[in-house]
Design an enzyme around this catalytic site. Structure first.
Site, mmCIF file in Angstrom:
data_model
loop_
_atom_site.group_PDB
_atom_site.id
_atom_site.type_symbol
_atom_site.label_atom_id
_atom_site.label_comp_id
_atom_site.label_asym_id
_atom_site.label_seq_id
_atom_site.Cartn_x
_atom_site.Cartn_y
_atom_site.Cartn_z
ATOM 1 N N ARG A 177 42.800 40.563 47.242
ATOM 2 C CA ARG A 177 42.831 39.479 48.038
ATOM 3 C C ARG A 177 43.429 39.986 49.353
ATOM 4 O O ARG A 177 44.786 40.191 49.324
ATOM 5 C CB ARG A 177 43.087 38.238 47.193
ATOM 6 C CG ARG A 177 42.394 38.118 45.997
ATOM 7 C CD ARG A 177 42.670 36.744 45.129
ATOM 8 N NE ARG A 177 41.584 36.898 44.262
ATOM 9 C CZ ARG A 177 41.729 35.687 43.277
ATOM 10 N NH1 ARG A 177 42.576 34.849 43.310
ATOM 11 N NH2 ARG A 177 40.815 35.724 42.140
ATOM 12 N N ASP A 192 40.402 39.061 32.955
ATOM 13 C CA ASP A 192 39.221 37.931 33.329
ATOM 14 C C ASP A 192 37.917 38.220 32.519
ATOM 15 O O ASP A 192 37.938 39.321 32.097
ATOM 16 C CB ASP A 192 38.775 38.575 34.642
ATOM 17 C CG ASP A 192 38.162 37.647 35.583
ATOM 18 O OD1 ASP A 192 38.068 36.391 35.200
ATOM 19 O OD2 ASP A 192 37.435 38.174 36.434
ATOM 20 N N HIS A 248 33.903 36.441 31.755
ATOM 21 C CA HIS A 248 32.936 35.309 32.320
ATOM 22 C C HIS A 248 32.074 35.130 31.142
ATOM 23 O O HIS A 248 31.545 36.167 30.582
ATOM 24 C CB HIS A 248 32.171 35.669 33.456
ATOM 25 C CG HIS A 248 33.003 35.556 34.787
ATOM 26 N ND1 HIS A 248 33.710 36.965 35.009
ATOM 27 C CD2 HIS A 248 33.521 34.965 35.337
ATOM 28 C CE1 HIS A 248 34.190 36.653 36.040
ATOM 29 N NE2 HIS A 248 34.227 35.234 36.326
ATOM 30 N N LYS A 276 37.473 21.882 35.366
ATOM 31 C CA LYS A 276 38.441 23.141 34.885
ATOM 32 C C LYS A 276 39.571 22.686 34.119
ATOM 33 O O LYS A 276 40.219 21.556 34.071
ATOM 34 C CB LYS A 276 38.807 24.092 35.651
ATOM 35 C CG LYS A 276 39.696 23.252 36.694
ATOM 36 C CD LYS A 276 39.904 24.402 37.996
ATOM 37 C CE LYS A 276 41.154 23.393 38.997
ATOM 38 N NZ LYS A 276 41.731 24.502 39.960
ATOM 39 N N HIS A 308 34.418 30.647 33.738
ATOM 40 C CA HIS A 308 35.297 31.457 34.243
ATOM 41 C C HIS A 308 36.584 31.316 33.409
ATOM 42 O O HIS A 308 37.128 30.315 33.407
ATOM 43 C CB HIS A 308 35.733 31.541 35.475
ATOM 44 C CG HIS A 308 34.338 31.414 36.483
ATOM 45 N ND1 HIS A 308 34.242 32.291 37.583
ATOM 46 C CD2 HIS A 308 33.626 30.324 36.752
ATOM 47 C CE1 HIS A 308 33.260 31.832 38.238
ATOM 48 N NE2 HIS A 308 32.675 30.710 37.832
#
Length: 644
Positions: free
Chosen positions: A357, A377, A379, A458, A504
């Site tokens: 990033r 991470d 999904h 979220k 996510h």
RNA sequence: GCUGACGUAGCUCAGUCGGUAGAGCACCUGCAUGGUAAGCAGGAGGUCCCCGGUUCGAUCCCGGGCGUCAGCUCCA
């Protein structure tokens, strides 16, 4: 009249009483202000209808009032010393207060002592505070005349019908909404800490002011504790400890990207291994996807529109590419590779690969804010009715991980923002599923209305470390949009194509950041299972070198990270070195131990565990490592040295 | 990205009013063969962040760049 006081019952008061009278009548000490409904009022305000809550420094609102008044004391002192200084805003913060000021000549840290001394005078003079309501015209005229253009600016920015108030203490009057302490003399301890630049109203096109920071407490002892914790945090700073412990480093030519040294990578791998061990039984599939994609993909995912400022872009053979900042688009492509059946759902795709990033240079901060990172991470693609069970399962992962690190967590539910995509029916369903999952296990959580992402609600998780600092760590995000944008489908039981929902989730989040937090949480003294070196063997003299080597080899073959320090130094010297490296166990081998087949074990921090048979020692360690035992006690001060 | 401060040995720091630099720890070697937080002695180690300017001469002064730090902003 009669008012209800929380915790004290109903109180009868003479007409025209003020809250100060009420407090005096009750004889409750240390009350700074009161809360009536959602308003905080000064003690000199007349008693109104409504239930009263007494606020002390222990209440966040009480601290707020206390430090807000301290900021006025700062402003008053500054105006005495620098009559030409122009005041902007001066609020309380979580830890203290600040005031943004334009000085005639910029001041430096060296000028703070004089201001602090003047503040002490203002406190000693014990000025009562007075609140006045003024008309807009009056306020404008007053602050114009006083040479306070920023205040004039602030008044002009207020809505036409706003109630404008000023607060006076001694010769000083400030535009302010309040509320405040009744007297400046209540501020028993204060200190100015820092001066830094800040823009008026955060506008970098506007004038640069100087922000003077300070903090204040009702007693010197409380202030001492505050600064002790700050010192302790400094001592634990991962930017200092990390390189010292040989875990990682940064180089000028790669700002925001860590070099993981061998010892740091052991930590990193231990965390990834932990993550895998939790997820594999739950049916997660681990994958690895490309890290550079054509811009086309970022158009589809929406990153070009919403995230492009945070991406590294490049061009090759006339084609535009972007380095991935997130895994989700790649995982969507992966999902779309095959015709998916409802039988495959929920499909859990995990990836630990590198993400990049383009964080702005000024925001980089050790491991806590990096440009190159890895996340735990995943999904999860699911049918919408599976949302509840998926969330519950994921909450279980969060629990296990943070219990292992002995960090309490707080849950925040962020609901639909004003600007959002997707049907409200979907939002209803998703928010209900999140709440139901939380309610199912009777978990406490805080609702942050309107704070959700534009693509879905979220859960955010805030962990508290050993110093009481809070870190936003895990996140579970429901996303309706990406499956639509990528035109993802699965074939349902009835043979029809349906769009999946996507979750996510990251439990530790950025592993770089997480390790940074752990270094500070544990002060570098990691629990056994994480420690890069778990045992160091110290032969007393050359005669035991070989025996030490043999024991070390046996430990390593048993999966324990052991090494020998057979340097030509005395035992005290090598013990000290091991302590400084925060190694959990030191095993000393001298003549006696060689003969008996034992080791003399010393735990980190100095505790003598006596002599233990070599085989027993290995087995004990293996068990403790396998169970991710959280010792030897590492959360207390582990320096153990030089402190009375 | 913006503002300010800072950048000297692996680390912590000193120093040079402009004449190419020093301490402690760490490291290496030797002596000492050691029993739970520093044994003694010696040695090696520097592009004083980078580029340009001023100057007989720049680590030092000036300008630009890079990085770090403290904030702001951004992000969440």
């Amino acid at each position: 009249m009669r008012v209800e006081v929380v915790g004290k019952g109903a109180v009868d008061l003479a007409g025209g009483s003020r809250y100060g009278d009420l407090v005096a009548q009750l004889g409750v000490p240390d009350v700074l202000a009161v809360a009536v409904g959602d308003r905080v009022l000064e003690l000199f305000r007349p008693v109104e209808e409504g239930q009263v809550r007494l606020l002390t420094f222990a209440d966040a609102q009480g601290r707020q009032v206390f430090r807000h008044t301290a900021s006025h004391v700062l402003a008053q002192a500054v105006k005495r010393l620098y009559p030409k200084a122009q005041l902007a805003i001066g609020p309380a913060t979580d830890e203290g207060f600040f005031y943004d000021i334009l000085f005639p000549e910029p001041i430096g840290p060296g000028d703070l002592a004089a201001i602090e001394a003047e503040m002490a005078k203002v406190v000693a003079e014990d000025h009562p505070l007075r609140r006045d309501e003024v008309s807009r015209a009056q306020a404008l005229a007053d602050f114009e005349r006083a040479g306070e253009p920023f205040k004039v600016h602030l008044i002009e920015a207020l809505p036409e019908d706003a109630l404008i108030t000023t607060y006076n203490q001694g010769e000083f009057t400030d535009l302010c909404r309040g509320p405040h302490l009744p007297r400046t003399g209540l501020i028993k301890a204060l200190r100015l800490t820092n001066v830094a630049g800040a823009y008026f109203r955060g506008d970098d096109q506007g004038p640069m002011l100087q922000r003077v920071y300070g903090t204040a407490f009702p007693s010197a002892a409380e202030m001492e504790r505050h600064f002790f914790l700050i010192e302790e945090a400094k001592r634990r700073d991962h930017r200092k400890l990390g390189p010292e412990l040989d875990l990682f480093s940064f180089h000028d030519v790669a700002p925001g990207f860590a070099f993981w040294h061998a010892k740091g990578l052991i930590l990193y791998e231990a965390l990834v291994g932990f993550s895998r061990s939790l997820q594999q039984p739950l049916g997660y599939q681990e994958v690895s996807t490309p890290w550079i994609f054509k811009t086309e993909l970022w158009e589809t995912s929406g990153h070009s529109a919403h995230f492009t400022d945070n991406m590294f872009l490049m061009e090759s053979e006339g084609e535009a590419f972007g380095v991935k900042p997130m895994n989700c688009p790649g995982h969507c492509l992966l999902f779309a590779e095959a015709t998916r059946s409802y039988r495959e759902l929920p499909l859990k795709i995990a990836e630990y690969g590198p993400l990049t990033r383009r964080e702005r240079s000024g925001t980089l901060h050790g491991l806590l804010r990096v440009r190159g990172m890895h996340q735990d991470d995943a999904h999860i693609f699911l049918a919408s009715e599976q949302l509840g069970s998926v969330i519950e399962e994921t909450l279980g992962l969060v629990d296990t991980v943070y219990a292992t690190f002995q960090m309490p967590i707080e849950i925040h539910l962020s609901t639909r923002p004003p600007s959002r995509m997707g049907d409200d029916a979907l939002w209803d369903q998703a928010e209900a599923a999140l709440e139901a999952a939380l309610g199912e296990e009777r978990r406490a959580y805080v609702v942050d209305p309107g704070e959700g992402a534009f693509y879905g609600p979220k859960l955010d998780f805030v962990a508290t470390d050993a110093l009481g600092r809070r870190w936003q760590v895990a996140t579970i995000q429901v996303d309706f949009q990406l499956p639509i944008r990528f035109e993802l489908h699965y074939v349902d039981r009835d043979g029809k194509q349906k769009t999946p929902v996507m979750v996510h989730r990251a439990i530790m989040g950025s592993l770089e950041r997480f390790i940074g937090v752990l270094v500070e949480h544990f002060a570098g003294a990691f629990p056994l299972w994480l420690a890069p070196v778990q045992v160091r063997l110290l032969p007393i003299s050359e005669a035991e070198r070989q025996a030490a080597g043999t024991v070390a080899k046996a430990l390593r073959e048993g999966g324990v990270r052991a090494e020998v320090d057979d340097r030509n130094e005395k035992i005290g010297y090598r013990i000290r070195a091991a302590e400084k490296e925060k190694i959990p166990y030191v095993a000393v081998i001298g003549q006696r131990e060689v003969e008996a087949g034992t080791v003399a074990v010393r735990e980190r921090g100095g505790k003598d565990l006596g002599t233990i048979a070599q085989g027993t020692f290995t087995r004990d360690l293996q068990e403790r490592i396998a169970s991710r035992w959280s010792g030897p006690s590492q959360l207390a001060d582990t320096d153990g040295h030089g402190r009375a």
